[in-house]
Motif scaffolding. Structure first.
Motif, PDB file in Angstrom:
ATOM      1  N   GLU A 245       0.617  -1.166   0.013  1.00  0.00           N
ATOM      2  CA  GLU A 245       0.098   0.113  -0.062  1.00  0.00           C
ATOM      3  C   GLU A 245       1.101   1.251   0.109  1.00  0.00           C
ATOM      4  N   HIS A 246       2.016   1.232   0.800  1.00  0.00           N
ATOM      5  CA  HIS A 246       2.819   2.390   0.601  1.00  0.00           C
ATOM      6  C   HIS A 246       3.378   2.596  -0.886  1.00  0.00           C
ATOM      7  N   PHE A 247       3.666   1.641  -1.574  1.00  0.00           N
ATOM      8  CA  PHE A 247       4.125   1.760  -2.870  1.00  0.00           C
ATOM      9  C   PHE A 247       3.009   1.893  -3.811  1.00  0.00           C
ATOM     10  N   LYS A 248       1.988   1.773  -3.464  1.00  0.00           N
ATOM     11  CA  LYS A 248       0.563   1.378  -4.455  1.00  0.00           C
ATOM     12  C   LYS A 248       0.992   2.067  -5.769  1.00  0.00           C
ATOM     13  N   GLY A 249       0.798   1.501  -6.874  1.00  0.00           N
ATOM     14  CA  GLY A 249       0.978   1.998  -8.288  1.00  0.00           C
ATOM     15  C   GLY A 249       2.588   2.028  -8.562  1.00  0.00           C
ATOM     16  N   HIS A 250       3.344   1.791  -7.815  1.00  0.00           N
ATOM     17  CA  HIS A 250       4.828   1.865  -8.006  1.00  0.00           C
ATOM     18  C   HIS A 250       5.566   0.484  -7.401  1.00  0.00           C
ATOM     19  N   ILE A 251       4.923  -0.557  -7.395  1.00  0.00           N
ATOM     20  CA  ILE A 251       5.805  -1.730  -6.918  1.00  0.00           C
ATOM     21  C   ILE A 251       5.408  -2.782  -8.051  1.00  0.00           C
ATOM     22  N   THR A 252       6.316  -3.617  -8.312  1.00  0.00           N
ATOM     23  CA  THR A 252       6.264  -4.694  -9.127  1.00  0.00           C
ATOM     24  C   THR A 252       6.896  -5.919  -8.574  1.00  0.00           C
ATOM     25  N   TYR A 253       6.596  -7.068  -9.122  1.00  0.00           N
ATOM     26  CA  TYR A 253       7.030  -8.313  -8.703  1.00  0.00           C
ATOM     27  C   TYR A 253       7.693  -9.247  -9.567  1.00  0.00           C
ATOM     28  N   ILE A 254       9.033  -9.821  -9.463  1.00  0.00           N
ATOM     29  CA  ILE A 254       9.600 -10.845 -10.288  1.00  0.00           C
ATOM     30  C   ILE A 254       9.791 -12.076  -9.409  1.00  0.00           C
ATOM     31  N   ASN A 255       9.422 -13.169  -9.664  1.00  0.00           N
ATOM     32  CA  ASN A 255       9.814 -14.415  -9.063  1.00  0.00           C
ATOM     33  C   ASN A 255      10.659 -15.366 -10.080  1.00  0.00           C
ATOM     34  N   VAL A 256      11.812 -15.754  -9.436  1.00  0.00           N
ATOM     35  CA  VAL A 256      12.765 -16.679 -10.085  1.00  0.00           C
ATOM     36  C   VAL A 256      12.520 -17.981  -9.605  1.00  0.00           C
ATOM     37  N   LEU A 257      11.976 -19.149 -10.507  1.00  0.00           N
ATOM     38  CA  LEU A 257      12.024 -20.414 -10.098  1.00  0.00           C
ATOM     39  C   LEU A 257      13.119 -21.124 -10.475  1.00  0.00           C
ATOM     40  N   LYS A 258      14.141 -21.031  -9.520  1.00  0.00           N
ATOM     41  CA  LYS A 258      15.577 -21.695 -10.056  1.00  0.00           C
ATOM     42  C   LYS A 258      16.007 -22.182  -8.670  1.00  0.00           C
ATOM     43  N   ASN A 259      16.812 -23.120  -8.641  1.00  0.00           N
ATOM     44  CA  ASN A 259      17.354 -23.851  -7.222  1.00  0.00           C
ATOM     45  C   ASN A 259      16.246 -23.683  -6.330  1.00  0.00           C
ATOM     46  N   LEU A 260      15.557 -24.567  -6.556  1.00  0.00           N
ATOM     47  CA  LEU A 260      14.183 -24.578  -5.805  1.00  0.00           C
ATOM     48  C   LEU A 260      14.248 -25.803  -4.562  1.00  0.00           C
ATOM     49  N   SER A 261      15.221 -25.284  -3.732  1.00  0.00           N
ATOM     50  CA  SER A 261      15.464 -26.098  -2.406  1.00  0.00           C
ATOM     51  C   SER A 261      14.136 -25.866  -1.574  1.00  0.00           C
ATOM     52  N   VAL A 262      14.160 -26.840  -0.403  1.00  0.00           N
ATOM     53  CA  VAL A 262      13.211 -26.666   0.424  1.00  0.00           C
ATOM     54  C   VAL A 262      13.464 -25.735   1.627  1.00  0.00           C
ATOM     55  N   ASP A 263      14.653 -25.194   1.572  1.00  0.00           N
ATOM     56  CA  ASP A 263      15.137 -24.212   2.482  1.00  0.00           C
ATOM     57  C   ASP A 263      15.553 -22.976   1.939  1.00  0.00           C
ATOM     58  N   CYS A 264      15.455 -21.969   2.698  1.00  0.00           N
ATOM     59  CA  CYS A 264      15.507 -20.359   2.347  1.00  0.00           C
ATOM     60  C   CYS A 264      16.958 -19.862   2.124  1.00  0.00           C
ATOM     61  N   ASP A 265      17.192 -18.916   1.443  1.00  0.00           N
ATOM     62  CA  ASP A 265      18.580 -18.539   1.405  1.00  0.00           C
ATOM     63  C   ASP A 265      19.275 -17.898   2.488  1.00  0.00           C
ATOM     64  N   CYS A 266      18.358 -17.834   3.435  1.00  0.00           N
ATOM     65  CA  CYS A 266      18.839 -17.465   5.096  1.00  0.00           C
ATOM     66  C   CYS A 266      19.578 -18.504   5.601  1.00  0.00           C
ATOM     67  N   ASP A 267      19.637 -19.739   5.126  1.00  0.00           N
ATOM     68  CA  ASP A 267      20.238 -21.046   5.596  1.00  0.00           C
ATOM     69  C   ASP A 267      21.484 -21.173   5.102  1.00  0.00           C
ATOM     70  N   ALA A 268      22.562 -21.115   5.855  1.00  0.00           N
ATOM     71  CA  ALA A 268      23.896 -21.374   5.125  1.00  0.00           C
ATOM     72  C   ALA A 268      24.105 -22.952   4.872  1.00  0.00           C
ATOM     73  N   HIS A 269      23.329 -23.700   5.368  1.00  0.00           N
ATOM     74  CA  HIS A 269      23.254 -25.127   5.129  1.00  0.00           C
ATOM     75  C   HIS A 269      22.018 -25.697   4.416  1.00  0.00           C
ATOM     76  N   ALA A 270      21.444 -24.796   3.596  1.00  0.00           N
ATOM     77  CA  ALA A 270      20.394 -25.342   2.797  1.00  0.00           C
ATOM     78  C   ALA A 270      20.473 -26.700   1.974  1.00  0.00           C
ATOM     79  N   ALA A 271      19.287 -27.479   1.748  1.00  0.00           N
ATOM     80  CA  ALA A 271      19.441 -28.693   1.077  1.00  0.00           C
ATOM     81  C   ALA A 271      19.679 -28.450  -0.363  1.00  0.00           C
ATOM     82  N   PRO A 272      20.343 -29.313  -0.850  1.00  0.00           N
ATOM     83  CA  PRO A 272      20.220 -29.274  -2.452  1.00  0.00           C
ATOM     84  C   PRO A 272      18.854 -29.352  -3.155  1.00  0.00           C
ATOM     85  N   PRO A 273      18.658 -28.454  -4.296  1.00  0.00           N
ATOM     86  CA  PRO A 273      17.147 -28.688  -4.836  1.00  0.00           C
ATOM     87  C   PRO A 273      16.949 -30.111  -5.508  1.00  0.00           C
TER      88      PRO A 273
END
Length: 339
Positions: A245-273
């Motif tokens: 709502e703060h950026f309403k009309g000036h916000i857009t989104y891109i999702n890249v579906l690559k390296n689809l691990s079960v774990d987040c990029d915040c996990d230094a020991h993320a499982a392999p995709p």
């Protein structure tokens, strides 16, 4: 605040459609869905447009961005996850550098984190960002100089109606990095993947937990003791609503579906995709793009998607979609348009 330890394509339903081209999941034989005849437009104006390409490259990103950048003006923040040290599944820097260089007046934006990590404090967070290769453009840690409150529009009225939602469990405002107000537009650039607490991390997670400030806003979203389940997901959606709502009309989104691990990029020991790479999605509708991303994962062969779907379901991840719809944050029905 005391540092908190971190705990360890398409379903053709609901009016969703594929238009303008045939589609096949990269690397998945016999997973082809026929779309409209070439040259015919089957786009339903009542639905949101989600653009798709199999081309996971800088060119593919720019092709997607060209369809969704109408409101991106002025000083642009590119919100992405710059990653924990050692995470094996981060997006290649070429996919970030190739886009950022073509977004005028843009800066990558981040915030500090709440869990035990060198990203907890600004100085060591800057070192992680540098070591992860983000030296090609400015990176703004938005809460480096503190935070400020951002209202969640309509939440006081929504909670006053009752409907089973307890005011003390929900957010009517959230603390965000103070530098957020330096930007006129926001490009939400997301590595779509699983997530330990949210089930999956899409555009909503990127801003709903990524933009709240590290030591105040994120604590508001997580809640005392870091509970999992619908309550946490709802607060994350509420924080996301404040940003959209703060950026309403000036916000857009891109999702890249690559390296689809079960774990987040915040996990230094993320499982392999275990999933094959799928492609890139873009939309100006946060609900539509995250719903489309989930639909694409659902279409994968069972042996590829099993672990990721289990992560999503066991954390009630699809509740993000339901609650975004409840709060009127977008359209769950979409036109999937291959470019």
């Amino acid at each position: 605040m005391k540092e908190i330890s971190r705990r360890n394509f398409l379903l053709l339903a609901g009016g969703t459609m594929l238009s303008m081209a045939s589609y096949s999941l990269t690397g998945c034989a016999d997973n082809r869905v026929k779309g409209a005849e070439p040259g015919r437009s089957e786009v339903d104006a009542a639905k949101s447009n989600v653009y798709f390409t199999n081309d996971i490259s800088a060119k593919g990103l720019l092709d997607i961005y060209s369809h969704i950048n109408q409101g991106i003006t002025g000083r642009v923040g590119i919100k992405l996850h710059t990653g924990e040290p050692g995470n094996p599944n981060l997006l290649p820097l070429s996919l970030i550098r190739g886009l950022q260089a073509n977004v005028p007046n843009s800066t990558i934006v981040e915030c500090n984190v709440l869990y035990s990590s060198p990203r907890y404090e600004t100085a060591t967070h800057r070192e992680v960002i540098k070591n992860n290769g983000f030296t090609f453009c400015p990176v703004d840690i938005m809460d480096a100089e503190g935070d400020t409150m951002l209202t969640v529009p309509g939440m006081k009225e929504f909670l006053a109606k009752g409907q089973g939602y307890t005011p003390g469990d929900h957010l009517t405002e959230v603390a965000v990095g103070r530098h957020l107000f330096n930007y006129d537009s926001l490009l939400v650039y997301t590595h779509f993947k699983g997530h330990t607490m949210g089930g999956f991390g899409g555009s909503l997670k990127n801003i709903g937990i990524g933009i709240p400030s590290g030591h105040v806003g994120k604590a508001m979203v997580h809640g005392p003791g870091w509970p999992t389940g619908p309550g946490f997901l709802e607060r994350m959606v509420e924080a996301g609503k404040a940003v959209t709502e703060h950026f309403k009309g000036h916000i857009t989104y891109i999702n890249v579906l690559k390296n689809l691990s079960v774990d987040c990029d915040c996990d230094a020991h993320a499982a392999p995709p275990k999933c094959k790479d799928i492609g890139i999605l873009g939309s100006t509708d946060i609900l539509a793009i995250d719903k489309a991303s989930l639909d694409l994962v659902d279409k994968l062969p069972e042996e590829q998607k099993h672990d990721l779907i289990e992560r999503i379901e066991s954390r009630h991840g699809r509740h993000q979609i339901r609650y975004m719809k409840t709060l009127g944050m977008g359209n769950a029905d979409y036109n999937l348009i291959q470019i």
